[in-house]
Write a protein that holds these residues in place. Structure first.
Motif, short mmCIF file in Angstrom:
data_model
loop_
_atom_site.label_atom_id
_atom_site.label_comp_id
_atom_site.label_asym_id
_atom_site.label_seq_id
_atom_site.Cartn_x
_atom_site.Cartn_y
_atom_site.Cartn_z
N UNK A 1 -27.43 -40.44 26.40
CA UNK A 1 -26.97 -40.36 24.92
C UNK A 1 -27.57 -39.18 24.20
N UNK A 2 -29.12 -39.23 24.24
CA UNK A 2 -29.81 -38.20 23.55
C UNK A 2 -29.60 -36.92 23.99
N UNK A 3 -29.30 -36.65 25.04
CA UNK A 3 -28.83 -35.27 25.77
C UNK A 3 -27.51 -35.16 25.26
N UNK A 4 -26.68 -35.68 25.10
CA UNK A 4 -25.24 -35.71 24.76
C UNK A 4 -25.30 -35.26 23.35
N UNK A 5 -26.02 -36.01 22.70
CA UNK A 5 -25.97 -35.80 20.91
C UNK A 5 -26.93 -34.32 20.94
N UNK A 6 -27.80 -34.01 21.42
CA UNK A 6 -28.54 -32.88 21.37
C UNK A 6 -27.55 -31.71 21.75
N UNK A 7 -26.57 -31.80 22.71
CA UNK A 7 -25.88 -30.77 23.19
C UNK A 7 -24.78 -30.65 21.89
N UNK B 1 -25.32 -30.34 38.64
CA UNK B 1 -25.87 -31.41 39.60
C UNK B 1 -26.07 -32.47 38.65
N UNK B 2 -25.86 -33.56 39.37
CA UNK B 2 -26.15 -34.99 38.46
C UNK B 2 -27.53 -34.85 37.97
N UNK B 3 -27.78 -35.49 36.93
CA UNK B 3 -28.99 -35.67 36.17
C UNK B 3 -29.60 -34.18 35.86
N UNK B 4 -29.15 -33.08 35.88
CA UNK B 4 -29.65 -31.97 35.53
C UNK B 4 -29.34 -31.27 34.13
N UNK B 5 -30.11 -31.86 33.09
CA UNK B 5 -29.64 -31.54 31.75
C UNK B 5 -29.74 -30.09 31.42
N UNK B 6 -30.76 -29.36 32.03
CA UNK B 6 -30.73 -27.87 31.62
C UNK B 6 -29.18 -27.33 31.98
N UNK C 1 -26.88 -27.98 29.45
CA UNK C 1 -27.02 -27.43 28.25
C UNK C 1 -26.53 -25.98 28.34
N UNK C 2 -26.76 -25.34 29.53
CA UNK C 2 -26.27 -23.98 29.74
C UNK C 2 -24.65 -23.90 29.67
N UNK C 3 -24.04 -24.87 30.19
CA UNK C 3 -22.73 -24.99 30.30
C UNK C 3 -22.13 -25.13 28.60
N UNK C 4 -22.67 -26.12 27.98
CA UNK C 4 -22.47 -26.04 26.69
C UNK C 4 -22.82 -24.86 25.86
#
Length: 481
Positions: free
Chosen positions: A321-327, A373-378, A381-384
């Protein structure tokens, strides 16, 4: 001896000095800053996840009164599965699952907008009192949003009702707000003005959301419960909306309109007649209609991608959820610069070419969903980041183009058609995602399915002869379009 130019008509922006236009434009920008708080804080982040547990609390009190409240909230799905026919809340005599309650309120809100927004547009053009209507809708929406502070315990109906009112007022105010664009900017200024307004909206909505997320994440250290932090955040969106609406109300001004019926009832009746004429006369502007269809198709793809991004992140990529909110926050702030960037590109290369290029980028984005890829937050973020760059600019430039291909004096009506058509077509993207998930059980394939919206929208927009569409609507063709 040169022939003097004819006097400018009252709603012609060239009748005003550049300084007067800039004053109104700056006030106009601020309303995007004001109302974006409702969309980001209420719709995008807080209300849905908060309102569903409130409805669940009501269902526990109704159907499982002997079970402790905390136990019922924790094990609600198991209890409902073990007791068929239980675990519902009452909505106008119908039993509704708590998880479906927010979706139901959204559906009702969209339906009411489809019914009501054409009346708003016709009334704004018919009476000419756009500033007063903008203020009335803005403050009804802001007050309803502030009222969400009182939604707690089992007050799910209060929350649903306030949201429907606020959302209807929000959509109505946007119709009136958009209709000011052709009146406060010349054809050559319109791309830049629309892009700046959209960009400032992202900045304002993102700033308040950032403050509210700090409050939410730090609620324990501040001595607040999680629910109280959410209620304060929702109330702040209404306060933000109400406070900054003062600026456009002071800066914007009404334009004269032809003589019309004096009473409110006759004005509404005249608005209906005028709306009927608009729908009938749309056949006289086939290129405007073609642009409208193209916009609805590719914008449906944009809205569906945005609406399913969080589900894609959690279900396909297993991100926190933290990754989603920051995105979400990153998109808000980067979209500010993205809208300005696309505005500059439109000035150099032409608006239509810039929008077409942005649709190519959208196509690349949804295809890339297959490879993140699964679990790849970076990678997420690039997609966002790519989404943020083209998000605001695509919509802002499309708004500017639409303002060029509609007849003068009918701006609010035509923008209401744009809004309700947008709402009415939104189910197509949602249905496409549902079918893709049903057939493949993959959010990756669901995202990729959006490619058809961008490809078809690209083709239809490419077929629009914009200079002819602008001339057919009786408007001046900008130097670069």
């Amino acid at each position: 001896m040169p022939v003097p130019a004819p006097p400018a008509v009252p709603d012609d922006p060239t009748a005003d000095s550049p300084a007067a236009r800039r004053r109104e434009q700056r006030g106009w920008y601020v309303y995007d800053w004001a109302n974006s708080a409702f969309y980001t804080t209420i719709i995008s982040v807080f209300l849905g996840p908060y309102l569903i547990p409130v409805a669940r609390t009501a269902a526990c009190a109704r159907d499982f009164p002997t079970v402790a409240a905390e136990t019922c909230a924790r094990d609600f799905d198991k209890l409902a599965a073990a007791h068929p026919g239980l675990g519902y809340v009452d909505v106008l005599g119908a039993d509704v699952r708590p998880a479906a309650f927010f979706g139901l309120t959204l559906t009702i809100a969209v339906f009411l907008q489809i019914v009501f927004l054409p009346i708003v547009g016709a009334l704004a053009d018919h009476t000419g009192r756009k500033r007063e209507l903008l203020g009335a809708f803005a403050y009804v929406g802001a007050l309803a949003t502030m009222g969400l502070y009182f939604v707690e315990g089992d007050r799910y109906l209060l929350g649903g009702t306030l949201f429907v009112v606020a959302n209807l007022a929000y959509g109505s105010s946007v119709v009136v707000y958009d209709s000011f664009l052709p009146q406060i900017s010349t054809p050559d200024e319109r791309d830049a003005v629309s892009s700046r307004g959209w960009a400032i909206g992202y900045l304002g909505g993102g700033l308040l959301l950032a403050l509210n997320l700090v409050l939410y994440l730090q609620h324990e250290s501040l001595g607040l419960s999680e629910g109280m932090s959410v209620r304060i955040s929702m109330m702040s969106a209404g306060l933000w909306w109400a406070t900054f609406t003062i600026v456009p109300l002071l800066r914007l001004r009404n334009r004269p309109v032809p003589a019309h019926e004096g009473t409110a009832l006759r004005s509404v009746a005249g608005s209906f007649r005028q709306l009927g004429r608009t729908l009938a006369e749309l056949r006289r502007y086939p290129l405007t209609l073609l642009f409208l269809v193209a916009y609805l198709i590719y914008n449906d793809g944009i809205q569906t991608v945005i609406g399913n991004s969080a589900a894609f992140a959690s279900e396909a990529l297993k991100l926190s959820k933290t990754v989603q909110i920051s995105a979400i926050l990153m998109v808000q702030f980067v979209a500010f610069f993205g809208a300005l960037l696309l505005g500059l590109l439109a000035r150099r290369y032409g608006t239509k070419r810039t929008v077409l290029a942005s649709l190519v980028v959208w196509t690349v984005i949804v295809v890339a969903a297959l490879y993140v890829q699964e679990g790849q937050a970076t990678q997420f973020y690039l997609m966002a980041l790519a989404i943020a760059i083209v998000l605001g600019g695509t919509q802002a430039l499309s708004r500017s183009l639409f303002s060029q291909v509609i007849p003068k004096g009918r701006e609010a009506e035509y923008f209401s058609l744009l809004q309700i058509s947008d709402k009415g077509s939104a189910f197509i993207g949602a249905l496409t995602v549902t079918i893709a998930l049903q057939l493949t059980n993959s959010y990756r394939m669901a995202m990729v399915s959006m490619i058809v919206f961008f490809v078809v929208g690209f083709v239809l927009l490419a077929l629009v002869n914009l200079p002819k569409a602008i001339r057919d609507a009786g408007n001046e063709v900008p130097h670069r379009i």
